[in-house]
Scaffold this active site. Structure first.
Site, mmCIF file in Angstrom:
data_model
loop_
_atom_site.group_PDB
_atom_site.id
_atom_site.type_symbol
_atom_site.label_atom_id
_atom_site.label_comp_id
_atom_site.label_asym_id
_atom_site.label_seq_id
_atom_site.Cartn_x
_atom_site.Cartn_y
_atom_site.Cartn_z
ATOM 1 N N ASP A 1 -3.281 6.325 3.620
ATOM 2 C CA ASP A 1 -4.604 6.051 3.041
ATOM 3 C C ASP A 1 -4.553 4.941 1.983
ATOM 4 O OD1 ASP A 1 -7.294 6.357 2.677
ATOM 5 O OD2 ASP A 1 -7.155 8.208 1.519
ATOM 6 N N ASN B 1 -5.678 1.559 2.580
ATOM 7 C CA ASN B 1 -5.612 0.175 3.070
ATOM 8 C C ASN B 1 -6.841 -0.627 2.654
ATOM 9 O OD1 ASN B 1 -3.284 0.883 4.381
ATOM 10 N ND2 ASN B 1 -4.226 1.074 6.399
ATOM 11 N N ARG C 1 -8.903 -0.127 0.091
ATOM 12 C CA ARG C 1 -8.922 -0.418 -1.348
ATOM 13 C C ARG C 1 -7.862 -1.454 -1.724
ATOM 14 N NH1 ARG C 1 -8.498 5.632 -2.868
ATOM 15 N NH2 ARG C 1 -8.182 5.715 -0.609
ATOM 16 N N TRP C 2 -6.735 -1.414 -1.025
ATOM 17 C CA TRP C 2 -5.685 -2.418 -1.252
ATOM 18 C C TRP C 2 -6.260 -3.809 -0.965
ATOM 19 C CZ3 TRP C 2 -3.322 -6.257 1.544
ATOM 20 C CH2 TRP C 2 -2.082 -6.716 1.091
ATOM 21 N N ARG D 1 -11.242 -5.635 4.947
ATOM 22 C CA ARG D 1 -10.549 -4.348 5.116
ATOM 23 C C ARG D 1 -9.424 -4.430 6.157
ATOM 24 N NH1 ARG D 1 -12.508 0.217 3.327
ATOM 25 N NH2 ARG D 1 -11.703 1.342 5.114
ATOM 26 N N HIS E 1 -5.359 -3.082 6.697
ATOM 27 C CA HIS E 1 -4.730 -2.362 7.815
ATOM 28 C C HIS E 1 -3.519 -3.134 8.351
ATOM 29 C CE1 HIS E 1 -7.818 0.566 7.631
ATOM 30 N NE2 HIS E 1 -8.782 -0.205 8.114
ATOM 31 N N LEU F 1 14.831 8.882 16.140
ATOM 32 C CA LEU F 1 13.631 9.272 15.384
ATOM 33 C C LEU F 1 12.501 9.467 16.382
ATOM 34 C CD1 LEU F 1 12.015 9.444 12.604
ATOM 35 C CD2 LEU F 1 11.431 7.052 13.002
ATOM 36 N N ARG G 1 0.112 12.061 1.514
ATOM 37 C CA ARG G 1 -1.128 11.288 1.604
ATOM 38 C C ARG G 1 -1.139 10.294 0.456
ATOM 39 N NH1 ARG G 1 -7.230 12.884 3.067
ATOM 40 N NH2 ARG G 1 -8.072 10.773 2.913
ATOM 41 N N SER H 1 -8.392 16.087 5.438
ATOM 42 C CA SER H 1 -9.079 15.192 6.381
ATOM 43 C C SER H 1 -8.716 15.449 7.848
ATOM 44 C CB SER H 1 -8.822 13.726 6.024
ATOM 45 O OG SER H 1 -9.326 13.442 4.748
HETATM 46 C C1 FPP Z 1 -6.883 4.783 5.911
HETATM 47 O O1 FPP Z 1 -7.140 3.851 4.900
HETATM 48 C C2 FPP Z 1 -6.180 4.120 7.002
HETATM 49 C C3 FPP Z 1 -6.614 4.097 8.294
HETATM 50 C C4 FPP Z 1 -7.861 4.732 8.746
HETATM 51 C C5 FPP Z 1 -5.863 3.381 9.329
HETATM 52 C C6 FPP Z 1 -4.380 3.338 9.155
HETATM 53 C C7 FPP Z 1 -3.783 2.474 10.197
HETATM 54 C C8 FPP Z 1 -2.722 1.651 10.024
HETATM 55 C C9 FPP Z 1 -1.940 1.533 8.774
HETATM 56 C C10 FPP Z 1 -2.207 0.850 11.142
HETATM 57 C C11 FPP Z 1 -1.876 1.730 12.246
HETATM 58 C C12 FPP Z 1 -0.729 1.508 13.034
HETATM 59 C C13 FPP Z 1 -0.750 1.755 14.380
HETATM 60 C C14 FPP Z 1 0.485 2.063 15.097
HETATM 61 C C15 FPP Z 1 -1.992 1.706 15.159
HETATM 62 P P1 FPP Z 1 -8.660 3.501 4.565
HETATM 63 O O2 FPP Z 1 -9.085 2.376 5.427
HETATM 64 O O3 FPP Z 1 -9.513 4.725 4.692
HETATM 65 O O4 FPP Z 1 -8.545 3.051 3.064
HETATM 66 P P2 FPP Z 1 -9.650 3.217 1.926
HETATM 67 O O5 FPP Z 1 -9.810 4.711 1.712
HETATM 68 O O6 FPP Z 1 -9.042 2.540 0.760
HETATM 69 O O7 FPP Z 1 -10.901 2.566 2.433
#
Ligand code: FPP
Length: 251
Positions: free
Chosen positions: A24, A26, A28-29, A37, A41, A135, A188, A196
């Protein structure tokens, strides 16, 4: 968001067999850097590669990542398409290296809603890496814990399972994670304190860890810290600490 906790060296004796991660933060980063956004990701995907390597180095046997939930279809279309594209890109670009590293890929969730060509790629990746032992990487994509339990009940009914035969073990066998041990540690990132809809059955006795860093910043040393924290926890599974001294009734 930074963590200023000092990181221990090495690894403790007791390490988790199965780590599951809600990646979680991405969005906000990216927002903190004035980026779209999807850039978050992408940074999260690069981080995933580093964390997979760290898990291999640390001797973790199973890693489950929450990449796309059944609820994520409700995000803006460009973000949904971007995440689907990332999945395809990861398979196209990383599959051979993951295979060479001994990673066994496993998908949990529903493939039905993915485009046929993407479904085929996922199935091919699973098939190619089936024999790998280093793994097991479970990719939760179009995954929801409730949906998984509904699916399990539907399958049990289709198989004619009798009510009296339904046990914990039987339900576990009908989940997408059949044959995979329950997670010992669920992480998380980003400081959010919610489940969630993630591994709600399998996580019944997991230890939870909530580091206050966004997923793209959760590095190998943060993972080491999480494992150290796990090693300090006493898992009682609803029982009490041993040794237990019974108090004799005094007549
Ligand atoms: C949550 O952060 C993250 C996700 C919904 C997607 C995570 C996916 C990846 C890191 C890439 C996936 C890799 C593969 C193999 C497909 P958020 O977007 O909800 O962050 P926020 O809460 O800050 O808005």
């Amino acid at each position: 968001m930074d963590s200023d906790v000092s990181i221990p060296q090495g690894l403790p004796e007791k390490i988790p067999v199965h780590i599951a991660i809600i990646m979680d933060g991405n969005g906000r980063w990216a927002q903190a850097r004035n980026l779209p956004r999807i850039a978050g990701h992408r940074a999260g995907t690069e981080n995933l590669r580093r964390i997979i390597e760290a898990c291999i180095e640390f001797g973790i046997s199973y890693l489950t990542i929450y990449a796309f939930s059944t609820e994520n279809w409700g995000r803006p279309q460009d973000e949904v398409q971007g995440l689907l594209h990332i999945l395809e890109d990861v398979i196209d670009r990383e599959l051979q290296e993951l295979h060479d590293q001994g990673v066994q890929l496993h998908h949990i969730g529903r493939l039905e809603r993915l485009a046929p060509h993407l479904r085929e790629k996922v199935l091919h990746a699973v098939d190619l890496t089936r024999g790998n032992q280093r793994l097991v990487l479970n990719v939760a994509f179009n995954y929801g814990g409730r949906d998984e339990i509904v699916h399990a009940i539907q399958e049990m009914i289709k198989d004619g399972v009798q009510a009296a035969d339904v046990t914990d073990e039987m339900v576990s066998k009908y989940l997408f994670t059949a044959g995979i041990p329950d997670p010992d540690l669920i992480i998380r990132t980003s400081g959010e304190l919610r489940i969630s809809n993630f591994m709600i059955w399998q996580g019944a006795y997991a230890e939870w860890y909530f580091p206050p860093v966004y997923w793209p910043d959760f590095d190998k040393e943060q993972l080491r810290l999480a494992i150290h924290e796990f090693s300090q926890r006493e898992r009682r599974y609803g029982r009490v600490s041993s040794p237990v001294v019974d108090i004799e009734p005094n007549g």
